[in-house]
Design a protein around this motif. Structure first.
Motif, short mmCIF file in Angstrom:
data_model
loop_
_atom_site.label_atom_id
_atom_site.label_comp_id
_atom_site.label_asym_id
_atom_site.label_seq_id
_atom_site.Cartn_x
_atom_site.Cartn_y
_atom_site.Cartn_z
N HIS A 1 -5.65 5.47 -3.82
CA HIS A 1 -4.85 5.42 -5.05
C HIS A 1 -5.02 4.06 -5.71
O HIS A 1 -5.00 3.03 -5.04
CB HIS A 1 -3.38 5.69 -4.74
CG HIS A 1 -3.13 7.06 -4.21
ND1 HIS A 1 -2.28 7.31 -3.17
CD2 HIS A 1 -3.65 8.25 -4.56
CE1 HIS A 1 -2.28 8.61 -2.91
NE2 HIS A 1 -3.11 9.21 -3.74
N GLN A 2 -5.18 4.10 -7.04
CA GLN A 2 -5.44 2.86 -7.77
C GLN A 2 -4.36 2.59 -8.81
O GLN A 2 -3.77 3.51 -9.33
CB GLN A 2 -6.76 2.95 -8.54
CG GLN A 2 -7.95 3.41 -7.76
CD GLN A 2 -8.93 4.11 -8.69
OE1 GLN A 2 -9.06 3.74 -9.85
NE2 GLN A 2 -9.61 5.11 -8.18
N ALA A 3 -4.19 1.32 -9.13
CA ALA A 3 -3.31 0.93 -10.21
C ALA A 3 -3.83 -0.37 -10.81
O ALA A 3 -4.01 -1.35 -10.10
CB ALA A 3 -1.89 0.76 -9.71
N LEU B 1 2.58 1.86 -3.31
CA LEU B 1 1.64 2.40 -4.31
C LEU B 1 1.40 3.89 -4.05
O LEU B 1 1.44 4.71 -4.98
CB LEU B 1 0.31 1.62 -4.24
CG LEU B 1 -0.85 2.16 -5.05
CD1 LEU B 1 -0.53 2.19 -6.53
CD2 LEU B 1 -2.10 1.30 -4.82
N MET C 1 -5.48 -1.15 -4.90
CA MET C 1 -6.01 0.10 -4.36
C MET C 1 -5.53 0.28 -2.93
O MET C 1 -5.60 -0.64 -2.13
CB MET C 1 -7.52 0.12 -4.40
CG MET C 1 -8.08 1.47 -3.99
SD MET C 1 -9.77 1.72 -4.54
CE MET C 1 -10.56 2.03 -3.00
N SER C 2 -5.02 1.47 -2.62
CA SER C 2 -4.56 1.73 -1.25
C SER C 2 -5.69 2.32 -0.44
O SER C 2 -6.70 2.75 -0.98
CB SER C 2 -3.36 2.69 -1.28
OG SER C 2 -3.81 3.99 -1.57
N GLU C 3 -5.48 2.38 0.87
CA GLU C 3 -6.50 2.97 1.74
C GLU C 3 -6.70 4.45 1.41
O GLU C 3 -7.78 4.99 1.60
CB GLU C 3 -6.08 2.82 3.21
CG GLU C 3 -6.64 1.56 3.83
CD GLU C 3 -5.99 1.22 5.17
OE1 GLU C 3 -5.64 2.17 5.89
OE2 GLU C 3 -5.83 0.02 5.45
N ALA C 4 -5.64 5.08 0.90
CA ALA C 4 -5.74 6.49 0.52
C ALA C 4 -6.56 6.65 -0.76
O ALA C 4 -6.83 7.76 -1.20
CB ALA C 4 -4.35 7.08 0.34
N GLN D 1 0.82 -1.21 0.00
CA GLN D 1 0.00 0.00 0.00
C GLN D 1 0.86 1.26 0.00
O GLN D 1 0.62 2.19 -0.77
CB GLN D 1 -0.88 0.01 1.25
CG GLN D 1 -2.02 -0.97 1.19
CD GLN D 1 -3.32 -0.34 1.63
OE1 GLN D 1 -3.31 0.72 2.22
NE2 GLN D 1 -4.41 -0.97 1.31
#
Lengths: 240, 236
Positions: free
Chosen positions: B48-50, A181, B43-46, A178
């Protein structure tokens, strides 16, 4: 030697603590208490290996046992350390050899009223994760049956600890993924911030952050974060 | 039914060392389920996607639509942390992502299942399975879908375990290069329009949606100065 029924009860108890919310400390406390009971020892303690070969005393049935284990670590000698090094149980060492091999440790053992000490490894294949120490008031040797029970208890403990370690490491990797990323996105955003505020192109924007990060020994992602938060301007980055 | 271990073994022994593992997983999954497209997203908790893997051009297109709109089943599954299944997008079905649903229908997709990728309580993203025939997945295919989601998590851990803590594995990083320009434009517009990065991304998305253009295209236009999404007065 413990009754078979009691032995079965203990294994069921230990297996129960392996499921659901596993707490390594609670688990090892139960392990040492039951080992003392089943093997007619007077005190027991567990030492675990951590990263970089550092050892930790994690559980013991009495203050005295804990004191001894700490001594053992400080003096860098004792059956537990030999057990960790070889992965084999160190038991029933005759008292004269015991004193000769570990002079300071044997003196400390006798001072607090114990007459014998044993060590059983916590190991799985080639991986030694720790060792369990047993202390007895009497100079009574462990029987083969005692040793088998002790090793069986230690094996259950090892599987519990390795499982917990695997779960914890996986959780760590998930968090790192995470963060990685987020950092990636943050660095791109910071490039855009510098392009807009300083009128430079994307490669120059990155070079500027990288040069600053090298000069100030800060990670690029930390520099990028401050750029995005507008706490670092282009002028700040160019200043040496 | 293949187990997670069998899936991982099959993918890692295919001998296609030049193809990233997430992509191989999506290809295998689409094949095993006989579905139109499969894609894997981080996907991060913030937030942000990839997009890190897709079974083919259709899957890539669907993920691009989802990324551009900032809505869709994969994002919903990632956020909600539970499986999202819509078995018939053609009916008057209300989804929380109407724009994505109509775009997917235009691509011939009528059913979708999105499974969250989770590890030790941490949400990592989702695996999206797109189908061109309506109706629910049977028990067998549902189990297979979840086995592939488990294998996807295994691949993520396997790849990231080899890396320094704060850098992405190349197999995960390379798919991000294509959309790097969107994040750059987000930072760019945040300065020009004096807004935060979250609002800046919303502005970019809104313009892409309103003009029916790809977000990546809008981002390039903004960065080059050919497109202004901010008031003149704020420009210097």
């Amino acid at each position: 030697m413990a009754s078979e029924q009691r032995l079965t009860q203990v294994f069921v108890e230990l297996a129960d603590t392996l499921i659901d919310e596993f707490d390594a400390l609670d688990f090892l406390s139960t392990l040492t208490e039951r080992t003392v009971e089943l093997l007619a020892a007077d005190a027991a303690g567990v030492i675990l290996t951590a990263a970089h070969g550092v050892l930790h005393v994690v559980a013991s049935t009495s203050d005295r046992a804990q004191v001894l284990e700490l001594l053992e670590l400080q003096n860098d000698e004792g059956p537990c350390l030999d057990c960790l090094a070889t992965g084999r149980a160190v038991v029933n060492v005759p008292s004269d050899r015991f004193r000769a091999r570990w002079p300071r440790f044997s003196a400390a053992v006798e001072e607090v009223g114990f007459r014998s000490a044993h060590a059983i490894p916590l190991r799985l294949r080639n991986s030694v994760v720790g060792a369990m120490n047993l202390f007895c008031h009497a100079d009574s040797p462990l029987s083969d049956g005692d040793l088998a029970v002790g090793q069986a208890l230690a094996d259950v403990a090892t599987i519990g600890l390795l499982q917990e370690r695997a779960v914890r490491q996986a959780g760590l990797i998930a968090e790192q993924l995470q963060t990685a990323l987020d950092n990636r996105v943050l660095i791109e955003q910071a490039k855009g911030v510098l392009m807009a505020s300083a009128g430079i192109d994307v490669d120059d924007a990155f070079q500027l952050m990288r040069a600053y990060s090298r000069r100030h020994r800060q990670a690029v992602k930390d520099v990028a974060r401050r750029v995005v938060e507008r706490r670092l301007t282009e002028a700040d980055l160019r200043r040496s | 039914m293949r187990t997670m271990a069998q899936i991982l073994t099959a993918i890692t022994t295919r001998g296609e060392a030049d193809r990233p593992l997430p992509e191989l997983l999506c290809v295998e999954c689409a094949h095993a389920l006989s579905v139109a497209a499969v894609a894997m997203t981080l996907m991060s908790e913030a937030g942000h996607q990839a997009v890190i893997g897709s079974s083919g051009p259709l899957a890539s297109r669907l993920e691009e639509i989802q990324f551009d709109l900032g809505e869709g089943p994969g994002l919903e599954a990632s956020r909600a942390q539970h499986t999202i299944a819509h078995d018939d997008l053609t009916g008057a079905v209300l989804t929380p992502w109407p724009s994505f649903a109509s775009a997917a229908l235009a691509e011939g997709i009528v059913a979708v299942t999105a499974v969250p990728l989770r590890l030790s309580g941490v949400g990592l993203g989702s695996l999206c399975v797109y189908r061109s025939s309506r109706g629910p997945l049977d028990q067998h295919r549902t189990a297979t879908t979840h086995a592939y989601a488990g294998a996807a998590v295994g691949i993520l851990v396997h790849l990231q375990d080899q890396m320094w803590p704060e850098t992405l594995h190349p197999d995960l990083d390379e798919p991000m290069v294509y959309r790097a320009v969107v994040h750059q434009a987000t930072g760019f517009l945040a300065v020009k329009a004096s807004v935060g990065t979250v609002d800046a991304l919303l502005l970019l998305r809104a313009h892409a949606f309103a003009t029916d253009q790809a977000l990546v295209h809008i981002a390039r236009e903004v960065l080059s100065g050919r497109l202004r999404l901010h008031p003149e007065a704020d420009d210097d």
